[in-house]
Design an enzyme around this catalytic site. Structure first.
Site, PDB file in Angstrom:
ATOM      1  N   ARG A 274     -41.958 -42.840  31.567  1.00  0.00           N
ATOM      2  CA  ARG A 274     -42.708 -44.017  32.004  1.00  0.00           C
ATOM      3  C   ARG A 274     -44.174 -43.777  31.696  1.00  0.00           C
ATOM      4  O   ARG A 274     -44.677 -42.662  31.839  1.00  0.00           O
ATOM      5  CB  ARG A 274     -42.525 -44.274  33.510  1.00  0.00           C
ATOM      6  CG  ARG A 274     -41.145 -44.798  33.905  1.00  0.00           C
ATOM      7  CD  ARG A 274     -40.922 -46.219  33.427  1.00  0.00           C
ATOM      8  NE  ARG A 274     -39.684 -46.793  33.938  1.00  0.00           N
ATOM      9  CZ  ARG A 274     -38.511 -46.721  33.327  1.00  0.00           C
ATOM     10  NH1 ARG A 274     -38.434 -46.068  32.166  1.00  0.00           N
ATOM     11  NH2 ARG A 274     -37.441 -47.279  33.838  1.00  0.00           N
ATOM     12  N   GLU A 303     -47.236 -52.634  29.211  1.00  0.00           N
ATOM     13  CA  GLU A 303     -46.344 -52.997  28.106  1.00  0.00           C
ATOM     14  C   GLU A 303     -46.174 -54.508  28.056  1.00  0.00           C
ATOM     15  O   GLU A 303     -45.967 -55.144  29.092  1.00  0.00           O
ATOM     16  CB  GLU A 303     -44.987 -52.309  28.278  1.00  0.00           C
ATOM     17  CG  GLU A 303     -45.088 -50.791  28.168  1.00  0.00           C
ATOM     18  CD  GLU A 303     -43.726 -50.101  28.276  1.00  0.00           C
ATOM     19  OE1 GLU A 303     -42.682 -50.787  28.376  1.00  0.00           O
ATOM     20  OE2 GLU A 303     -43.710 -48.855  28.261  1.00  0.00           O
ATOM     21  N   HIS A 322     -41.020 -48.824  23.362  1.00  0.00           N
ATOM     22  CA  HIS A 322     -40.052 -48.645  24.446  1.00  0.00           C
ATOM     23  C   HIS A 322     -38.623 -48.916  23.956  1.00  0.00           C
ATOM     24  O   HIS A 322     -37.875 -49.705  24.540  1.00  0.00           O
ATOM     25  CB  HIS A 322     -40.377 -49.558  25.638  1.00  0.00           C
ATOM     26  CG  HIS A 322     -39.852 -49.032  26.937  1.00  0.00           C
ATOM     27  ND1 HIS A 322     -40.491 -49.214  28.135  1.00  0.00           N
ATOM     28  CD2 HIS A 322     -38.721 -48.328  27.225  1.00  0.00           C
ATOM     29  CE1 HIS A 322     -39.793 -48.660  29.111  1.00  0.00           C
ATOM     30  NE2 HIS A 322     -38.699 -48.117  28.576  1.00  0.00           N
TER      31      HIS A 322
END
Length: 361
Positions: A274, A303, A322
């Site tokens: 993360r 993000e 991601h």
């Protein structure tokens, strides 16, 4: 009795003395797009199941992984589905649903992390609800992603990509991963498989674990285990630092200015966990000033990564959006896990990947 428009049909059963009695129907709300074959696989677990597939209800052609697709349903349909849901299976649990699901007993996440659900207050507001994750189904793609990131830097592909972009034929001396020290922060299924892959390349895997209080000898794959208290010392030995720990209040900001200064100048930071585990401003400064050799980042504090972020234009940074856990087999693997847990739930057996409130994962 007719079933819900988005469910399998269910039927009454014959009780003692020939009396007909309706069985307990277990309503499973699926807020995650699955192909019909996977929904059928869930239905086949037990005849008592009623499957309410929200993402499939809008359109047979509308495949979407958007966790907010449920917002496109009419309120009446959604309220009725939530009122009956005993189990919810999806990428998360919208905050609005916590108080709209009186029958809710269990939430199975299709993600390995549970921080987003905990942050929205599920276990605080509904301590009776069980929460499980999809931990373990990502170990193959993410461990391969980590290895690719390590090899990207060890073989100098960051230089090759830069030269290719500028049509510049400039030979360089590439390095080797063999003999390098890789430190894994966290030791779940992803880190375990990463350690095996790194060991196979002749690397020296070390592990920092929050669950131990003192150093421990290795296990044949990992050379040595260290507690969190030894993090800075281990960082100073590492050529590659891989963050594979869950996001909890204790791990947020785990890598900051002090830790970056402790790293070797040629070391590379890899983050597939993360973004909040890293002080991003401190990382940018460390990269700009040459305090570390590079960073391979799949996750970020914000993000999508803002276009204004300096990280985009740094030649010693590899960015992936991601996607480290994505693969062609995700739906199959997460459905297999859910079905196994579903059988356990229906038989009163312990669930896999149960989140502990105290640990936060």
């Amino acid at each position: 009795m007719a079933g819900h428009p988005y469910t399998n049909d269910y039927h009454s059963s014959e009780g003692a003395g020939g009396q007909t009695s309706a069985p307990h129907i277990v309503s499973v709300l699926v807020n995650y797009f699955l192909l019909p074959e996977y929904l059928d696989q869930i239905r086949a677990v037990d005849s008592r199941l009623e499957i309410i597939a929200l993402n499939n209800a809008r359109s047979a052609q509308a495949k979407s992984d958007n966790p907010d697709d449920w917002r496109k349903l009419d309120d009446a349909t959604l309220r009725e589905a939530l009122s009956r849901a005993e189990i919810i299976f999806g990428m998360g649990l919208p905050r609005e649903w916590i108080r709209q699901t009186p029958e809710l007993e269990w939430v199975q996440l299709a993600s390995a992390g549970s921080d987003h659900v905990l942050r929205d207050g599920l276990l605080a507001q509904r301590p009776d609800v069980k929460l499980t994750t999809a931990s373990g189904i990502h170990e193959v793609p993410i461990s391969e992603h980590i290895l690719a990131m390590i090899l990207f830097f060890s073989r100098g592909f960051n230089e090759a990509v830069h030269n290719q972009e500028h049509h510049n034929w400039q030979r360089y001396t590439a390095g080797e991963a063999q003999g390098k020290t890789v430190t894994l922060v966290g030791y779940g299924p992803i880190a375990r498989r990463t350690a095996l892959l790194c060991k196979a390349l002749g690397m020296k895997p070390l592990v920092v674990r929050a669950s131990i209080k003192a150093q421990q000898p290795g296990d044949g794959t990992v050379d040595r285990f260290y507690p969190n208290a030894d993090l800075n010392s281990v960082l100073s030995q590492s050529d590659y630092v891989v963050l594979a720990a869950p996001s909890t209040p204790r791990t947020q900001g785990l890598i900051g200015k002090e830790q970056l200064k402790a790293m070797k100048k040629e070391a590379v930071l890899v983050n597939i966990s993360r973004g909040v585990l890293v002080d991003e401003a401190a990382l940018i400064k460390a990269l700009q000033e040459g305090e570390i050799g590079g960073a391979a980042l799949d996750v970020f504090a914000e993000e999508p990564l803002p276009e204004s972020s300096p990280l985009w234009d740094m030649p010693d940074v590899l960015i992936t959006p991601h996607v480290s856990g994505t693969n062609p087999y995700y739906s199959r693997r997460v459905t297999d896990l859910f079905c196994d847990n579903l059988r356990r739930y229906l038989h009163g057996e312990p669930l896999r990947n149960l989140v502990e409130r105290e640990r936060g994962y």
